[in-house]
Design an enzyme around this catalytic site. Structure first.
Site, short mmCIF file in Angstrom:
data_model
loop_
_atom_site.label_atom_id
_atom_site.label_comp_id
_atom_site.label_asym_id
_atom_site.label_seq_id
_atom_site.Cartn_x
_atom_site.Cartn_y
_atom_site.Cartn_z
N TYR A 1 2.20 4.57 8.73
CA TYR A 1 1.94 3.79 7.52
C TYR A 1 0.48 3.33 7.50
O TYR A 1 -0.21 3.45 6.48
CB TYR A 1 2.87 2.59 7.52
CG TYR A 1 2.82 1.71 6.31
CD1 TYR A 1 2.10 0.52 6.32
CD2 TYR A 1 3.53 2.03 5.16
CE1 TYR A 1 2.08 -0.31 5.21
CE2 TYR A 1 3.52 1.19 4.05
CZ TYR A 1 2.80 0.02 4.09
OH TYR A 1 2.77 -0.81 2.98
N SER B 1 -2.80 -1.89 1.41
CA SER B 1 -1.99 -2.73 2.30
C SER B 1 -2.89 -3.47 3.27
O SER B 1 -4.06 -3.11 3.46
CB SER B 1 -1.04 -1.82 3.10
OG SER B 1 -0.54 -2.46 4.25
P1 NAP Z 1 9.93 -0.79 -2.08
O1 NAP Z 1 10.65 -2.02 -2.44
O2 NAP Z 1 10.41 0.04 -0.95
O3 NAP Z 1 9.78 0.16 -3.39
C1 NAP Z 1 9.12 1.39 -3.24
C2 NAP Z 1 9.57 2.27 -4.37
O4 NAP Z 1 8.99 3.58 -4.24
C3 NAP Z 1 11.09 2.46 -4.34
O5 NAP Z 1 11.61 2.44 -5.65
C4 NAP Z 1 11.21 3.84 -3.73
O6 NAP Z 1 12.40 4.49 -4.02
C5 NAP Z 1 10.04 4.54 -4.37
N1 NAP Z 1 9.74 5.81 -3.69
C6 NAP Z 1 9.80 6.06 -2.38
N2 NAP Z 1 9.49 7.34 -2.14
C7 NAP Z 1 9.22 7.91 -3.34
C8 NAP Z 1 8.84 9.22 -3.77
N3 NAP Z 1 8.68 10.24 -2.91
N4 NAP Z 1 8.66 9.44 -5.09
C9 NAP Z 1 8.85 8.44 -5.98
N5 NAP Z 1 9.22 7.18 -5.65
C10 NAP Z 1 9.39 6.93 -4.34
O7 NAP Z 1 8.42 -1.13 -1.77
P2 NAP Z 1 7.53 -2.37 -2.24
O8 NAP Z 1 7.59 -3.44 -1.22
O9 NAP Z 1 7.81 -2.69 -3.68
O10 NAP Z 1 6.10 -1.67 -2.09
C11 NAP Z 1 5.54 -0.93 -3.15
C12 NAP Z 1 4.20 -0.44 -2.64
O11 NAP Z 1 3.47 -1.56 -2.14
C13 NAP Z 1 4.32 0.53 -1.48
O12 NAP Z 1 3.27 1.49 -1.59
C14 NAP Z 1 4.08 -0.35 -0.25
O13 NAP Z 1 3.54 0.40 0.82
C15 NAP Z 1 3.07 -1.31 -0.79
N6 NAP Z 1 2.96 -2.59 -0.11
C16 NAP Z 1 4.06 -3.37 0.05
C17 NAP Z 1 3.89 -4.63 0.64
C18 NAP Z 1 5.03 -5.59 0.87
O14 NAP Z 1 4.84 -6.58 1.62
N7 NAP Z 1 6.19 -5.36 0.28
C19 NAP Z 1 2.62 -5.05 1.03
C20 NAP Z 1 1.54 -4.19 0.87
C21 NAP Z 1 1.73 -2.96 0.27
P3 NAP Z 1 13.57 4.39 -2.91
O15 NAP Z 1 14.32 3.14 -3.25
O16 NAP Z 1 14.40 5.64 -3.08
O17 NAP Z 1 12.92 4.33 -1.55
C1 GCO Z 2 5.00 -4.28 8.12
C2 GCO Z 2 5.06 -4.54 6.64
C3 GCO Z 2 3.69 -4.35 6.04
C4 GCO Z 2 3.76 -4.58 4.55
C5 GCO Z 2 2.44 -4.44 3.92
C6 GCO Z 2 1.43 -5.43 4.44
O1 GCO Z 2 5.95 -3.70 8.64
O2 GCO Z 2 4.00 -4.69 8.71
O3 GCO Z 2 6.01 -3.70 6.01
O4 GCO Z 2 3.22 -3.08 6.31
O5 GCO Z 2 4.61 -3.67 3.95
O6 GCO Z 2 1.95 -3.15 3.98
O7 GCO Z 2 0.30 -5.38 3.60
#
Ligand code: NAP
Ligand code: GCO
Length: 267
Positions: free
Chosen positions: A160, A147
């Protein structure tokens, strides 16, 4: 095939955690298009069913499993079941994750622990479960979804940021400990992506204006926009393919340039 140009995933078994939707779904879908057999897990049957339907709609025959990545017993059972039903896992993407946006002095220890458990302990448990078969095969790919918070802090995301910073170092340590077995462990560091996890940061305000954070993050991104999950898939395929066999312990940021940019001056 020239390994230096081999982006194919033909014949590979990929497990993407938390991939019923969002970033995980986009990455798994791209892996399928590159020839991989897709396995994914999610926290409950409803989500797994939702994911299976979504993959089927794209013509992808996925294998879905109910598994909480923080539960070592469930993880080991899932990995064994995949080995029996599909094949040993060649590519693991630790994607499952949650965030809690609470000022640190108001966050309970239980809330902090829950984020660390899912976002850091989960990837440890998952990697530990797949590494023995990768050692036996003398090859494997582990990709941890890091992230911006692996590098930067901001208000309300202490747990986080601590988890994602730890995940960066777990990535580097798996590289250090298992590179000798031709196992590459890298991080993929998305910027700000349009998914359910960030939806609260993009909500239109009652007066119809954009969310302040939406405006803020666009000003911090050179392209002046949020990124889409599909924009992560090329880098994710690269890190899963033989084309990246000499890349290890690296965090590949796919952030549209946020980490390089001081931000646009307000008008
Ligand atoms: P999301 O839409 O919240 O999807 C996360 C998935 O993980 C959901 O299906 C969630 O299920 C599942 N999950 C949560 N806890 C779990 C557990 N204990 N065991 C198995 N599955 C579990 O998140 P996303 O935005 O796609 O992000 C995916 C990854 O990218 C995460 O690691 C996040 O930190 C990272 N990330 C996201 C962003 C962003 O801007 N979106 C940026 C950087 C990094 P539930 O629906 O039940 O919660
Ligand atoms: C926040 C966002 C970010 C993104 C991502 C950025 O609240 O700042 O959720 O944390 O999820 O991790 O890279």
């Amino acid at each position: 095939m020239n390994n230096y140009l081999n982006f194919s995933l033909e014949g590979k078994v990929a497990l993407v955690t938390g991939a019923s939707y969002g970033i995980g779904f986009a990455i798994a879908s791209a892996y399928a298009e590159c020839g991989a057999t897709i396995c994914f897990n999610d926290i409950n049957q409803e989500l797994v069913d939702k994911g299976m339907a979504a993959y089927a709609e794209k013509g992808i025959k996925a294998h879905g499993y109910v598994c909480d990545v923080t539960n070592e017993e469930q993880v080991n059972a899932m990995v064994a079941q995949i080995a029996e039903e599909v094949g040993t896992i060649d590519i693991l993407v630790n994607n499952a994750g949650i965030i809690k946006r609470i000022p640190m002095h108001e966050m309970t220890a239980a809330q902090f622990r829950q984020v660390i458990d899912i976002d850091l302990n989960g990837p440890f448990i998952m990697a530990k479960a797949v590494i023995p078969a990768m050692i036996e095969k003398q090859s494997g790919k582990i990709i941890n979804i890091c992230s911006m918070m692996s590098e930067l802090g901001r208000e309300t995301v202490s747990a986080y940021a601590a988890a994602k910073g730890g995940l960066k170092m777990l990535t580097r340590n798996i590289c250090s400990e298992y590179g000798q077995y031709n196992i590459q462990c890298n991080g993929l560091g998305p910027g700000y992506i349009e998914t359910p996890q960030t939806a609260p940061l993009r909500e239109v305000q009652p007066d119809g204006s954009r969310h302040p954070f939406d405006q803020f993050i666009c000003a911090k991104t050179p392209a002046n926009r949020w990124l889409k999950p599909e924009e992560l898939t090329g880098p994710a395929v690269f890190l899963a393919s033989e084309a990246s066999n000499a890349v290890n312990g690296h965090i590949l940021y796919v952030d549209g340039g946020i980490l390089a940019y001081i931000g646009k001056q307000p008008n």
